[in-house]
Design a protein around this motif. Structure first.
Motif, mmCIF file in Angstrom:
data_model
loop_
_atom_site.group_PDB
_atom_site.id
_atom_site.type_symbol
_atom_site.label_atom_id
_atom_site.label_comp_id
_atom_site.label_asym_id
_atom_site.label_seq_id
_atom_site.Cartn_x
_atom_site.Cartn_y
_atom_site.Cartn_z
ATOM 1 N N VAL A 82 0.829 -1.205 0.000
ATOM 2 C CA VAL A 82 0.000 0.000 0.000
ATOM 3 C C VAL A 82 0.867 1.259 0.000
ATOM 4 O O VAL A 82 0.480 2.292 -0.565
ATOM 5 C CB VAL A 82 -0.984 -0.010 1.197
ATOM 6 N N SER A 83 2.064 1.178 0.592
ATOM 7 C CA SER A 83 2.992 2.314 0.547
ATOM 8 C C SER A 83 3.413 2.588 -0.901
ATOM 9 O O SER A 83 3.540 3.740 -1.321
ATOM 10 C CB SER A 83 4.226 2.032 1.401
ATOM 11 N N MET A 84 3.632 1.513 -1.654
ATOM 12 C CA MET A 84 3.966 1.631 -3.070
ATOM 13 C C MET A 84 2.859 2.375 -3.821
ATOM 14 O O MET A 84 3.126 3.255 -4.646
ATOM 15 C CB MET A 84 4.169 0.237 -3.652
ATOM 16 N N GLY A 85 1.607 2.039 -3.523
ATOM 17 C CA GLY A 85 0.478 2.719 -4.165
ATOM 18 C C GLY A 85 0.426 4.194 -3.811
ATOM 19 O O GLY A 85 0.136 5.039 -4.666
ATOM 20 N N ALA A 86 0.718 4.515 -2.541
ATOM 21 C CA ALA A 86 0.713 5.915 -2.105
ATOM 22 C C ALA A 86 1.801 6.713 -2.813
ATOM 23 O O ALA A 86 1.585 7.855 -3.233
ATOM 24 C CB ALA A 86 0.901 5.981 -0.591
ATOM 25 N N ILE A 87 2.979 6.105 -2.972
ATOM 26 C CA ILE A 87 4.089 6.778 -3.667
ATOM 27 C C ILE A 87 3.721 7.029 -5.130
ATOM 28 O O ILE A 87 3.938 8.123 -5.663
ATOM 29 C CB ILE A 87 5.377 5.938 -3.567
ATOM 30 N N MET A 88 3.148 6.010 -5.787
ATOM 31 C CA MET A 88 2.769 6.169 -7.193
ATOM 32 C C MET A 88 1.699 7.239 -7.362
ATOM 33 O O MET A 88 1.777 8.069 -8.283
ATOM 34 C CB MET A 88 2.270 4.842 -7.769
ATOM 35 N N LEU A 89 0.719 7.257 -6.461
ATOM 36 C CA LEU A 89 -0.346 8.258 -6.555
ATOM 37 C C LEU A 89 0.204 9.656 -6.326
ATOM 38 O O LEU A 89 -0.084 10.585 -7.094
ATOM 39 C CB LEU A 89 -1.444 7.946 -5.532
ATOM 40 N N GLY A 90 1.003 9.827 -5.259
ATOM 41 C CA GLY A 90 1.564 11.139 -4.959
ATOM 42 C C GLY A 90 2.439 11.650 -6.084
ATOM 43 O O GLY A 90 2.328 12.815 -6.498
ATOM 44 N N LEU A 99 7.100 2.937 -20.409
ATOM 45 C CA LEU A 99 8.189 3.884 -20.152
ATOM 46 C C LEU A 99 9.499 3.397 -20.772
ATOM 47 O O LEU A 99 10.285 4.193 -21.285
ATOM 48 C CB LEU A 99 8.364 4.083 -18.639
ATOM 49 N N TRP A 100 9.717 2.090 -20.726
ATOM 50 C CA TRP A 100 10.926 1.533 -21.333
ATOM 51 C C TRP A 100 10.941 1.777 -22.833
ATOM 52 O O TRP A 100 11.986 2.102 -23.412
ATOM 53 C CB TRP A 100 10.999 0.038 -21.033
ATOM 54 N N ILE A 101 9.794 1.641 -23.487
ATOM 55 C CA ILE A 101 9.700 1.875 -24.926
ATOM 56 C C ILE A 101 10.067 3.327 -25.257
ATOM 57 O O ILE A 101 10.667 3.599 -26.309
ATOM 58 C CB ILE A 101 8.286 1.526 -25.431
ATOM 59 N N VAL A 102 9.726 4.252 -24.354
ATOM 60 C CA VAL A 102 10.088 5.660 -24.563
ATOM 61 C C VAL A 102 11.593 5.808 -24.752
ATOM 62 O O VAL A 102 12.057 6.578 -25.600
ATOM 63 C CB VAL A 102 9.603 6.526 -23.374
ATOM 64 N N ALA A 136 12.221 1.961 -11.159
ATOM 65 C CA ALA A 136 11.408 2.037 -9.945
ATOM 66 C C ALA A 136 10.061 1.345 -10.143
ATOM 67 O O ALA A 136 9.566 0.645 -9.247
ATOM 68 C CB ALA A 136 11.198 3.502 -9.547
ATOM 69 N N VAL A 137 9.472 1.516 -11.326
ATOM 70 C CA VAL A 137 8.184 0.867 -11.624
ATOM 71 C C VAL A 137 8.339 -0.651 -11.655
ATOM 72 O O VAL A 137 7.507 -1.386 -11.106
ATOM 73 C CB VAL A 137 7.597 1.386 -12.955
ATOM 74 N N PHE A 138 9.423 -1.141 -12.265
ATOM 75 C CA PHE A 138 9.662 -2.584 -12.274
ATOM 76 C C PHE A 138 9.927 -3.102 -10.865
ATOM 77 O O PHE A 138 9.607 -4.246 -10.545
ATOM 78 C CB PHE A 138 10.835 -2.924 -13.197
ATOM 79 N N GLY A 139 10.527 -2.252 -10.015
ATOM 80 C CA GLY A 139 10.700 -2.625 -8.612
ATOM 81 C C GLY A 139 9.353 -2.817 -7.921
ATOM 82 O O GLY A 139 9.194 -3.703 -7.072
ATOM 83 N N MET A 140 8.370 -2.003 -8.304
ATOM 84 C CA MET A 140 7.022 -2.153 -7.756
ATOM 85 C C MET A 140 6.397 -3.477 -8.207
ATOM 86 O O MET A 140 5.657 -4.107 -7.445
ATOM 87 C CB MET A 140 6.148 -0.976 -8.198
#
Length: 224
Positions: free
Chosen positions: A17-25, A105-108, A184-188
């Motif tokens: 849930v902390s991961m979700g809060a970080i992504m939202l913020g 994001l990787w494709i970017v 960071a996203v892949f870490g999630m």
């Protein structure tokens, strides 16, 4: 005695849930600020890249993370395995959703040079000036393609011709910048996988407890 499997599940649930809060913020704050008028070249390049990010998908992903977290609360407070199963299926969907964002994001990074060219030609001279100054370059591919903006870094055609184009510097900056974000996203996604494993372990333990409880009821022994 503390149930170690349940304790591990709760710990991973908190991390999830902390991961979700970080992504939202991150998604909400950056989405609101990346269209501000830049005052420096690297800031301009960063914000122009941010404008290409899938922030709406990130917000949706974060909301889904919170929904999954809410389904884990009754699973934690009761021994009912149904809520735990629902949470497990939703985490799999959430992990796939997060993975898609990371791949996007990787494709970017694979086409940054062309992406920055599209960005460059759409910017006013003031923003091009900021990026030329920050990255010490003139024009995009070179000083004449497209034509440079006259400033302190590129004061004349002769001086500009001696300077490199901005494409290499911008692509290098963008690669490092976007690499950090999608890593960071892949870490999630890794946290999602850990949560799936924790859910499977707790389900297995509760299934074992139910089996022993059934045996105790059949034999007339009262279980714990």
């Amino acid at each position: 005695m503390v149930n170690k499997v349940l304790a591990a599940f709760i710990a991973v649930d908190g991390l999830f849930v902390s991961m979700g809060a970080i992504m939202l913020g991150f998604s909400v704050i950056v989405q609101q600020t990346c269209f501000d008028t830049p005052t420096e070249g690297m800031e301009a390049a960063r914000d122009l890249l941010y404008q290409r990010f899938p922030f709406s998908a990130g917000i949706a992903n974060a909301i889904m993370t919170f929904i999954v977290f809410l389904t884990t609360l009754p699973a934690i407070t009761t021994n009912n395995r149904s809520w735990l199963k629902v949470a497990g299926y939703l985490v799999v969907v959430d992990a796939i959703f997060t993975l898609i964002i990371g791949v996007d994001l990787w494709i970017v990074t694979l086409r940054l040079k062309n992406t920055f060219f599209e960005i460059w030609v759409s910017q006013p001279p003031q923003v091009q000036d900021l990026m030329q100054t920050a990255f010490q370059c003139c024009g995009y591919f070179n000083s004449s393609s497209p034509a440079f903006v006259t400033d302190a870094t590129c004061p004349s055609p002769a001086a500009a011709a001696l300077m490199p184009g901005c494409s290499a510097a911008l692509s290098s900056f963008g690669n490092v910048f976007v690499d950090n974000i999608f890593t960071a996203v892949f870490g999630m996604v890794g946290i999602d996988a850990l949560f799936i494993m924790a859910t499977a372990c707790l389900l297995k333990e509760r299934k074992e407890m139910e089996r022993f409880r059934d045996i105790d009821e059949k034999t007339g022994t009262r279980g714990f």
